[in-house]
Design an enzyme around this catalytic site. Structure first.
Site, short mmCIF file in Angstrom:
data_model
loop_
_atom_site.label_atom_id
_atom_site.label_comp_id
_atom_site.label_asym_id
_atom_site.label_seq_id
_atom_site.Cartn_x
_atom_site.Cartn_y
_atom_site.Cartn_z
N LYS A 24 0.77 -1.19 0.13
CA LYS A 24 -0.03 0.09 0.08
C LYS A 24 0.71 1.26 -0.01
O LYS A 24 2.06 1.26 0.36
CB LYS A 24 -1.01 -0.07 1.21
CG LYS A 24 -2.24 -0.79 0.98
CD LYS A 24 -3.20 -0.65 2.14
CE LYS A 24 -4.48 -1.46 1.64
NZ LYS A 24 -5.51 -1.49 2.53
N ARG A 83 -4.43 -9.92 4.73
CA ARG A 83 -4.81 -9.75 3.11
C ARG A 83 -3.49 -9.31 2.21
O ARG A 83 -2.93 -8.38 2.58
CB ARG A 83 -5.97 -8.75 3.12
CG ARG A 83 -6.30 -8.68 1.63
CD ARG A 83 -7.75 -7.55 1.68
NE ARG A 83 -8.21 -7.45 0.45
CZ ARG A 83 -7.80 -6.47 -0.33
NH1 ARG A 83 -6.73 -5.83 -0.27
NH2 ARG A 83 -8.24 -6.58 -1.64
#
Lengths: 286, 168
Positions: A221, A255
């Site tokens: 991210k 995740r």
């Protein structure tokens, strides 16, 4: 005990949730698994790497072309059915905020609804309850789905994440979702700047202390990229460092894009934390 | 006294050092079977670490060491830990011969040879024989029932052996 639809896991298990995008434009894979067969190959690969969960998504998180519910369903519903058929032991999660899509994928065999947008559709919890599915309750600071954070600030981002996810979990419970089927997620980068995501990581133990199992979605991210000044594609080491911190705090579900690397990282930290035995230790013990 | 058994003082047998994939599964099975065969009222002859291994094995089969009654004996000891270059004590070329003599004396059994073991050499070879020497007299009137394990999977020579007084 954690129950994700048809599947049950012990409280000492850390689970890998592999991202499977049925999108032409997600930030990391840039459409590599847009074609159904490519996405199916991705499921095969992550299953062989030991992922317990696949998280199938039909819409990228970032802003972009409008994808209505019908189009989203066309991308994920039949695919879920196909995965259910071929991989009966895999937990199938679908990344959606829409109750209508949640209903269709659960009917097709999904076990878990991963609502990355913090309960934007109030009927999603009813869908999970009706199907006996599990649900991920995320914190987004109340932003509209598929928007980027802009000048959002919190008095205390962790307090906000704890309060909002616990309230969402309570809403799911009240709607009839089983207690052991509710997961919370602080949602790194969603409604957060990099400083917020770093603080969430540093203080993840406060989310774990709520007693709800915690999912973290850190993989490649922007908060990793901005911290290290690295583009997508060069964020694995930073992702794994953040993963270690979350694992030490006790996050239960990860995740991820890279299953093998994350599994090794979490197994190592889980063992340091005393929650897992070494695989095979004989050195000095002969 | 009717039954005597020997197990090695291998710390990997302790529950606090358990792995997901047991590196000493065959050794453990042999040890547990031998310890179970001793029955209840087992007196342990071992050093401090060996006594922990013995207590863990006895606990695993649902019993505990006794100090008063002496129905059976559990000896904890093993051969050299210097049997190969990867052994804990690296390779000592004298280890093989020492262990062969020790193994023969145990399996025969030959209590005189066990009582006369060179303990200085044993110390140099990282062989844990103190309890074996101490208990040698117990093996005077027994015969070998079985040698359940005889191997050196990690550079240390282990035996699991059982002895008993011959039935009349």
């Amino acid at each position: 005990m954690l129950r994700l639809g048809r599947h049950e896991f012990g409280d000492d298990e850390a689970l890998m949730m592999a991202i499977v995008n049925r999108t032409p434009d997600s930030f990391f894979d840039k459409g590599a698994t847009w074609a159904e067969d490519a996405a199916f190959e991705r499921v095969r690969l992550v299953a062989s790497q030991g992922a317990e969960i696949v998280d199938i998504g039909g819409i990228k998180a970032a802003p972009g072309a409008e994808i209505d519910a019908a189009e989203e369903k066309s991308r994920v519903v039949d695919f879920v059915a196909r995965v259910r058929e071929e991989f009966p032991t895999l937990v199938i999660s679908v990344d959606t905020w829409r109750a209508e899509v949640g209903d269709a994928v659960c009917a097709a065999g999904a076990d878990l609804i991963n609502d990355a947008w913090g309960g934007a559709d109030p009927e999603l919890v009813d869908v999970a309850a009706a199907h006996g599915a599990a649900i991920v309750c995320t914190h987004t600071g109340g932003v509209t789905p598929r928007t980027r954070p802009y000048r959002i600030e919190y008095d205390d981002v962790v307090r906000s994440a704890v309060d909002d996810t616990v309230a969402y979990a309570q809403r799911a419970l009240d709607a009839g979702v089983a207690k052991e089927s509710i997961v919370i997620d602080p949602a790194h980068d969603f409604g957060k700047n990099t400083f917020h995501s770093l603080e969430i990581t540093r203080r993840l133990g406060e989310m774990v202390a709520t007693g709800w199992p915690v999912l973290v979605s850190l993989s490649n991210k922007d908060f990793v990229g901005e911290t290290l000044d690295l583009p997508v594609g060069e964020r694995l080491l930073g992702t794994l460092a953040a993963t270690s911190v979350c694992a030490m705090a006790g996050a239960r579900i990860y995740r991820v894009h890279q299953v093998t690397e994350t599994r090794q990282t979490v197994d190592m930290v889980w063992t340091i934390a005393g929650r897992r035995r070494p695989a095979r230790a004989i050195r000095g013990l002969q | 006294m009717t039954r005597v058994a020997l197990v090695p003082g291998c710390l990997a047998l302790l529950p606090e050092y358990a792995s997901i994939d047991d590196p000493v599964d065959e050794l453990r099975s042999a040890c547990l079977a031998a310890v179970a065969w001793l029955g209840e009222d087992v007196r342990v002859i071992a050093g401090a670490q060996g006594a922990r291994v013995a207590a863990a094995l006895l606990a695993e089969v649902g019993t505990a060491p006794v100090t008063s009654r002496e129905a059976a004996y559990l000896i904890v000891g093993n051969g050299s830990a210097r049997r190969s270059e990867k052994a804990p004590g690296h390779l000592d070329p004298r280890a093989a011969e020492f262990d062969d003599l020790l193994g023969k004396a145990l399996t025969t059994p030959d209590p005189e040879a066990l009582g006369a073991l060179d303990q200085d050499l044993a110390a140099e070879l990282w062989a844990d024989v103190r309890a074996i020497v101490e208990a040698a007299g117990l093996l005077r009137d027994v015969e070998t029932v079985a040698v359940d394990y005889d191997d050196d999977p990690y550079g240390v020579r282990y035996w699991v052996a059982r002895w008993a007084v011959p039935s009349a």
